[in-house]
Every structure is written in C-alpha cells, then in structure tokens.
Design a protein around this motif. Sequence first.
Motif, PDB file in Angstrom:
ATOM      1  N   GLU A  69       0.835  -1.196   0.000  1.00 48.60           N
ATOM      2  CA  GLU A  69       0.000   0.000   0.000  1.00 48.60           C
ATOM      3  C   GLU A  69       0.875   1.253   0.000  1.00 48.60           C
ATOM      4  OE1 GLU A  69      -2.866   0.092   3.135  1.00 48.60           O
ATOM      5  OE2 GLU A  69      -3.862   1.872   2.321  1.00 48.60           O
ATOM      6  N   TYR A  70       1.962   1.174   0.753  1.00 48.52           N
ATOM      7  CA  TYR A  70       2.868   2.318   0.843  1.00 48.52           C
ATOM      8  C   TYR A  70       3.486   2.640  -0.525  1.00 48.52           C
ATOM      9  CZ  TYR A  70       6.816   5.227   2.098  1.00 48.52           C
ATOM     10  OH  TYR A  70       7.714   6.255   2.146  1.00 48.52           O
ATOM     11  N   ASP A  71       4.051   1.613  -1.173  1.00 48.79           N
ATOM     12  CA  ASP A  71       4.667   1.834  -2.486  1.00 48.79           C
ATOM     13  C   ASP A  71       3.648   2.359  -3.495  1.00 48.79           C
ATOM     14  OD1 ASP A  71       7.141   1.081  -1.680  1.00 48.79           O
ATOM     15  OD2 ASP A  71       7.044  -0.958  -2.498  1.00 48.79           O
ATOM     16  N   ALA A  72       2.449   1.787  -3.456  1.00 50.29           N
ATOM     17  CA  ALA A  72       1.409   2.220  -4.387  1.00 50.29           C
ATOM     18  C   ALA A  72       1.082   3.694  -4.169  1.00 50.29           C
ATOM     19  CB  ALA A  72       0.156   1.361  -4.210  1.00 50.29           C
ATOM     20  N   SER A  73       0.999   4.111  -2.903  1.00 48.85           N
ATOM     21  CA  SER A  73       0.682   5.517  -2.614  1.00 48.85           C
ATOM     22  C   SER A  73       1.803   6.435  -3.047  1.00 48.85           C
ATOM     23  CB  SER A  73       0.454   5.735  -1.112  1.00 48.85           C
ATOM     24  OG  SER A  73      -0.586   4.934  -0.677  1.00 48.85           O
ATOM     25  N   VAL A  74       3.036   6.022  -2.756  1.00 47.22           N
ATOM     26  CA  VAL A  74       4.167   6.890  -3.076  1.00 47.22           C
ATOM     27  C   VAL A  74       4.266   7.109  -4.584  1.00 47.22           C
ATOM     28  CG1 VAL A  74       6.682   7.120  -3.004  1.00 47.22           C
ATOM     29  CG2 VAL A  74       5.455   6.303  -0.995  1.00 47.22           C
ATOM     30  N   ILE A  75       4.063   6.058  -5.349  1.00 42.06           N
ATOM     31  CA  ILE A  75       4.200   6.217  -6.804  1.00 42.06           C
ATOM     32  C   ILE A  75       3.043   7.041  -7.370  1.00 42.06           C
ATOM     33  CG2 ILE A  75       3.197   3.986  -7.518  1.00 42.06           C
ATOM     34  CD1 ILE A  75       5.511   3.835  -9.570  1.00 42.06           C
ATOM     35  N   VAL A  76       1.843   6.869  -6.822  1.00 41.32           N
ATOM     36  CA  VAL A  76       0.695   7.641  -7.320  1.00 41.32           C
ATOM     37  C   VAL A  76       0.862   9.139  -7.017  1.00 41.32           C
ATOM     38  CG1 VAL A  76      -1.794   8.033  -6.974  1.00 41.32           C
ATOM     39  CG2 VAL A  76      -0.943   5.730  -7.389  1.00 41.32           C
ATOM     40  N   GLU A  77       1.502   9.449  -5.880  1.00 44.19           N
ATOM     41  CA  GLU A  77       1.767  10.855  -5.536  1.00 44.19           C
ATOM     42  C   GLU A  77       2.612  11.556  -6.601  1.00 44.19           C
ATOM     43  OE1 GLU A  77       1.041  12.977  -2.979  1.00 44.19           O
ATOM     44  OE2 GLU A  77      -0.362  11.472  -2.241  1.00 44.19           O
ATOM     45  N   GLN A  78       3.410  10.753  -7.318  1.00 42.03           N
ATOM     46  CA  GLN A  78       4.306  11.351  -8.315  1.00 42.03           C
ATOM     47  C   GLN A  78       3.795  10.988  -9.691  1.00 42.03           C
ATOM     48  OE1 GLN A  78       8.550  10.956  -7.077  1.00 42.03           O
ATOM     49  NE2 GLN A  78       7.672   9.614  -5.526  1.00 42.03           N
ATOM     50  N   MET A  79       2.919  11.831 -10.204  1.00 45.96           N
ATOM     51  CA  MET A  79       2.164  11.465 -11.394  1.00 45.96           C
ATOM     52  C   MET A  79       3.058  11.080 -12.573  1.00 45.96           C
ATOM     53  SD  MET A  79      -1.107  13.316 -13.083  1.00 45.96           S
ATOM     54  CE  MET A  79      -0.308  14.615 -13.991  1.00 45.96           C
ATOM     55  N   GLY A  80       4.135  11.844 -12.777  1.00 50.26           N
ATOM     56  CA  GLY A  80       5.032  11.555 -13.906  1.00 50.26           C
ATOM     57  C   GLY A  80       5.550  10.125 -13.826  1.00 50.26           C
TER      58      GLY A  80
END
Length: 480
Positions: free
Chosen positions: A318-329
């Motif tokens: 869940e953490y990795d998924a959130s972190v990557i979604v925060e960075q749209m590019g």
Amino acid sequence: MDDLRDKYEVVIGLEVHAQLKTKSKIFAPDGTEFGKEPNSETSPITLGMPGVLPVLNKEAVNMGILTGLALNCEIPERCKFDRKQYFYPDLPKGYQISQYDEPICVNGYLDIKGKRIGITRAHLEEDAGKLVHAGADGIAGSSYSLVDLNRAGTPLLEIVSEPDMRSSEEARNYMEELRNIVRYIGVCDGNLEEGSMRCDANISIMPKGSKTFGTRAEIKNVNSFSALQRAIEYEIDRQIEIVEEGGEVVQETRLWDDNARETKSMRGKEDAHDYRYFPEPDLMPLKISREWVEEIKNKMPELPQQKRERYMSLGLSEYDASVIVEQMGLALFFDEVLKSGASPKIAVNFIMGEIAAYLKEEKLEITDTKLTPENLTELISLIEKNTISNNIGKQIIIDMMKDGTKASKIVEERGLSQISDTGAIKEIAQKVVEAHPNEVSAYKNGKVQLLGFFVGQVMKETKGRANPKSVNEILKEILG
Ligand code: ADP
Ligand code: MG
C-alpha cells in the motif's frame, strides 16, 4: 499543551480553489498562459469596460463537471452565475462572477484512508488579477504597487468541504488527494507553490463530546502541504489558549506567515450578505443535460484511488502504491512500462529507487530524461533472463537516463553480462579462498557467517558480474 489538546475536539473544513487549465479565460477570449508580459492578456471584457458582455467558456464547464464527477458530486440539471460585489484594485469590474445558490456540483464526498469527507459543493468563478506590492521584484525600491490583470478572469473551481476533518493530518491527506485527482483528470496543475491550487482552512475547536461547533477562523495563504499542517496546528493551539483564558474566538480571516510560523489577523470575516450577491444578468442560467454529463463521465480517466488499488493487485505494498501515485510523472511512466510487459516488482524497485533518487537529485521530471519505458522494460528482461544481475542493472540505469542507450548495448560494450560459467567462477573463488587463510580457518571453526565475506570478495573480483547463486554454491563446496 498536549493535555489541553485532549480536552478539545478540532473541526476543520477546507475551501480549495483549483485553477482550471483552459486555454482562454472563463468569460473572455484572452489567453491564460502564465508568465506573459503584465497586462498583455486583457481584453475589454477582462478590464470590465462598459457595454461588454461575458461569454461562458464551455471547456471550463466541462472541467467543472469532470471534477464534480471525480468527487462523487451530483451535477444538477441547472446552475447559474451570480455577482459577488467587493472593491479591490485587482478586480476591475467591482464584482466577481461566481456561483452562489445554484453551483455546478453538489453533495459529493471523498473516502480518504477509510474516512469519508463530505464535499458540500464546487462552483465555477473567475480569478482576480495580481497586485505587485511596493518594493517587490520588478519594482524594487518603489513606494507604490502595480496591478497585473493577466490572471483576472482565469477560471477557478472552488471546492468546499463539509467540516468533517478532525486533525491537521486528515486535512493534509484530503488536500493531497484532491490535488492528485485534479492532476490525474487533467483539469489543474495542482501547484500550491505557484498558486494554481490554493487552500483556505476553516478551523474551530469545541469541548470533547460537544455537538455544537465553535466559532471558526479562516486561514489563508498556505502555500504547501506542510505549511497547511503547520498553520492548522498553530491555530488549534491559539484557539485553545483563548478559550482556556476565558476568551472567545472571533470569526475572522487570518493570514499564515510560514517564516514567522504564526497566523495574523487580516480582517473580520464578511458574511454572505455583505457581498450583495445577485444573479448575473449578462449570463443565462446554464442547463446541463444528462447526455452531456454522461459524455464526460465516459471520458473519466483512472482516478488515483483506482490506480493505487490496481498497483496493489499487482503485488505492490500500500505504501509503495501511494508513493508512486503521488508522483504522477512516475506513475504514468510505470503504466507504460507495465504495458510493454515488464515485471511490476522489478520495475517499481527501479522507478522508486535509482530513478526517483536521480530525478530528485537533479530536480528533473522523468520526461526530461532520455529513458523510455521500452528501454526500462528491456533492462528488466535482461535481469529476468539472468543475462545481467540486478546490481549491474542499477549501475547502468543512470547512464540510460542520461544518454538513452539501450541496456543490451551498454552490457555488450562494457562486457557486463553475468558470469554463469561455473568453471570461471570456481577459478576466482579458489583464488579468493587461498588469499584469506585466516578467514578460512575461522569459517571452518564454526564462524559460518564469513560465507558472506567470501561471496563479497568474489563479487568484487568479478565487478558484480558473477551469478550470486552460483557463487554461494561454489564457495560452500570449496570451503567444505
Ligand atoms: P464562507 O464561504 O463564508 O467561508 P461557508 O459556509 O461556505 O463559508 O463555509 C466555508 C468552510 O467552512 C466550509 O468548508 C465549512 O466546512 C467550514 N466550516 C463551517 N463551519 C465551521 C466550523 N465551525 N469549524 C470549522 N469549519 C467550519
Ligand atoms: Mg471562505
């Protein structure tokens, strides 16, 4: 202060202004591009000349509807525009065209980390111009202020939440998700520092268990997520102190000063009746057909929450998924890499590891580099086929970003392919063992953790090219 905090419940509602990315203004043909020469995008409509008429920009309405749908709002069949009167030098007409009692979006919500935050409404309105004050850049040393009306008339969507948040953290999470949404659906840059997204935080306190909300203060001028949290924390303490001393919080607008780390009173808060709202006589009420709404609904891209869920279903935490979604590019790049068939886990390790670190260090976006999704996928396939080790992959990814070379070419040119030939590894392992007699006898006397040392030496000798699994097996064999 912490004990006192336990006595009170905090109530927060946010009003967020999102600047819509239309090409032209909401009621005028002038461009909206940022950074133009001051007052170059100022038609007579923007300047509020007598006799001019506003014409509604359909794209602004489309974006308003799209945002409303993303926020689970109802889109009423009819909305209308109203004049909100106030005087300020950056508002040439003496009123702002906004929406008062019939906004374009109503009754929405967002579910954030298991909690539902109600969205009262979202309405379309025009932005004001910008004042450049005495002594500021451009007029340094001056004793006067200048007005730039390029921003006047830029479309805004004001998104008003219910007073549903109970901590600065919840407010920040809500604001971050809102920003993710407007960026992913392409209606707003969501840049707090540059002001394309702005937030007013309404804060009040009440004794724990009370059902009656306290009087709120509205905090303006928060330019980052961390500033929003700091401003709320400061304001909670300020209000508790007032109430504890027997005073009363007054309804007012306060400005956050992020350097001084405090809020300062700006003005008493106007009530709606002070603005003398009335229906804008120059614009017809807007009818929004169900077909129109349906058409826009069909164009809805994947929303951040859906993206996170999809990534988790691919095995990301869940953490990795959130972190990557925060960075749209990075998320959009990741999606391309997935499309070309790469292993999600290896891909995310590269993207969130070496790639993200390099971009941060160099202050770049992924699209500023020469790395293509296909090239990353090829690199990953070399790792999966055991042609190169993961470590070698990490070594060459930076070069791939800098010059766009394919992994296979770098591997060939530099002779980096993995040594799986056990004969060659055996030879090197033998040498390493011979060169370290002390460690060998320690190992034989039971210090088995020294195996790692020998593996490290062999990897060093082979510049990381040996297949780690074979190295382990061979060393165990030699050391007996
Ligand atoms: P205005 O437009 O005058 O600022 P609104 O009624 O539109 O007033 O409310 C603005 C925001 O204030 C909303 O986000 C709402 O949730 C929030 N709010 C209203 N009452 C309170 C309160 N007592 N404490 C904290 N927030 C509040
Ligand atoms: Mg307000």
